[in-house]
Design a protein around this motif. Structure first.
Motif, PDB file in Angstrom:
ATOM      1  N   ARG A  21      31.147  33.986 -37.545  1.00 17.34           N
ATOM      2  CA  ARG A  21      29.754  34.436 -37.661  1.00 17.34           C
ATOM      3  C   ARG A  21      29.515  35.228 -38.937  1.00 17.34           C
ATOM      4  O   ARG A  21      28.434  35.766 -39.150  1.00 17.34           O
ATOM      5  CB  ARG A  21      29.377  35.290 -36.459  1.00 17.34           C
TER       6      ARG A  21
ATOM      7  N   TYR B 249      24.224  24.391 -30.270  1.00 20.37           N
ATOM      8  CA  TYR B 249      23.382  25.180 -31.166  1.00 20.37           C
ATOM      9  C   TYR B 249      22.790  24.356 -32.300  1.00 20.37           C
ATOM     10  O   TYR B 249      22.519  24.861 -33.368  1.00 20.37           O
ATOM     11  CB  TYR B 249      24.161  26.384 -31.708  1.00 20.37           C
TER      12      TYR B 249
ATOM     13  N   TYR C 118      31.954  21.710 -40.518  1.00 17.58           N
ATOM     14  CA  TYR C 118      32.425  22.658 -39.507  1.00 17.58           C
ATOM     15  C   TYR C 118      33.900  23.003 -39.734  1.00 17.58           C
ATOM     16  O   TYR C 118      34.281  24.176 -39.756  1.00 17.58           O
ATOM     17  CB  TYR C 118      32.230  22.079 -38.103  1.00 17.58           C
TER      18      TYR C 118
ATOM     19  N   VAL D 147      25.397  19.544 -36.157  1.00 19.98           N
ATOM     20  CA  VAL D 147      26.634  19.995 -36.804  1.00 19.98           C
ATOM     21  C   VAL D 147      27.317  18.789 -37.442  1.00 19.98           C
ATOM     22  O   VAL D 147      27.493  17.758 -36.801  1.00 19.98           O
ATOM     23  CB  VAL D 147      27.596  20.649 -35.777  1.00 19.98           C
TER      24      VAL D 147
ATOM     25  N   GLN E 271      24.910  24.704 -41.433  1.00 16.21           N
ATOM     26  CA  GLN E 271      24.779  23.418 -40.742  1.00 16.21           C
ATOM     27  C   GLN E 271      23.316  23.000 -40.607  1.00 16.21           C
ATOM     28  O   GLN E 271      22.953  21.846 -40.832  1.00 16.21           O
ATOM     29  CB  GLN E 271      25.417  23.495 -39.353  1.00 16.21           C
TER      30      GLN E 271
ATOM     31  N   LEU F  76      26.897  28.674 -39.235  1.00 12.74           N
ATOM     32  CA  LEU F  76      25.871  28.123 -38.351  1.00 12.74           C
ATOM     33  C   LEU F  76      24.590  27.813 -39.128  1.00 12.74           C
ATOM     34  O   LEU F  76      23.999  26.738 -38.986  1.00 12.74           O
ATOM     35  CB  LEU F  76      25.582  29.103 -37.207  1.00 12.74           C
TER      36      LEU F  76
ATOM     37  N   VAL G  93      18.215  27.239 -35.392  1.00 18.38           N
ATOM     38  CA  VAL G  93      18.661  26.582 -34.158  1.00 18.38           C
ATOM     39  C   VAL G  93      17.441  26.219 -33.321  1.00 18.38           C
ATOM     40  O   VAL G  93      17.297  25.083 -32.851  1.00 18.38           O
ATOM     41  CB  VAL G  93      19.625  27.486 -33.353  1.00 18.38           C
TER      42      VAL G  93
END
Length: 143
Positions: free
Chosen positions: A73, A57, A65, A60, A29, A26, A110
């Protein structure tokens, strides 16, 4: 300009070379999105040709991905790193992005990207985040 997967792998390398902060898929990205934006400010060109999608979020890139989703995570392991890139400008940009944003959590990033027009507009209209929208936003905001 480099392939976005090479840029991603270089950020993994940087995260282990300066092992202060973790790098999850995450967070990766968001760092790539920020690198693209700042590349337009500092170098007046894209770091990579790939574009981003506006997901819940934040931005992306689908190719990144797919490559790193198996880590969920968790932290991306060191073996995924790439120690150099052929483009000096992109190398410098990624290093600066890691130095500035690497200390932030994925969720801080984010929140940051949710406040930026490229993600917000694309998400509300269910469209892709174009490189042109990233370029316009970063150049109009930071130059």
């Amino acid at each position: 300009m480099v392939d976005i997967l090479d840029a991603a792998r270089y950020l993994v390398f940087l995260s282990y070379g300066r092992k202060q902060y973790s790098l999850t898929p995450l967070k990766l990205q968001k760092l790539l999105y920020l690198a693209q934006g700042w590349s337009y400010v500092w170098d007046k060109k894209a770091a990579f040709s790939d574009e981003f999608e506006a997901w819940q979020y934040g931005p992306v890139n689908k190719k990144v991905y797919e490559e790193f989703k198996r880590y969920g995570r968790s932290e991306i392991p060191e073996r995924e790193g790439l120690h150099s890139l052929r483009d000096f400008d992109v190398t410098e940009t990624l290093a600066a992005i890691w130095d500035e944003y690497g200390k932030k959590t994925a969720y801080d990033l984010v929140e940051l990207t949710h406040q930026q027009k490229p993600w917000y507009d694309a998400y509300s209209q269910r469209k892709k985040i174009t490189n042109n929208s990233i370029k316009q936003f970063f150049q109009s905001t930071y130059i």
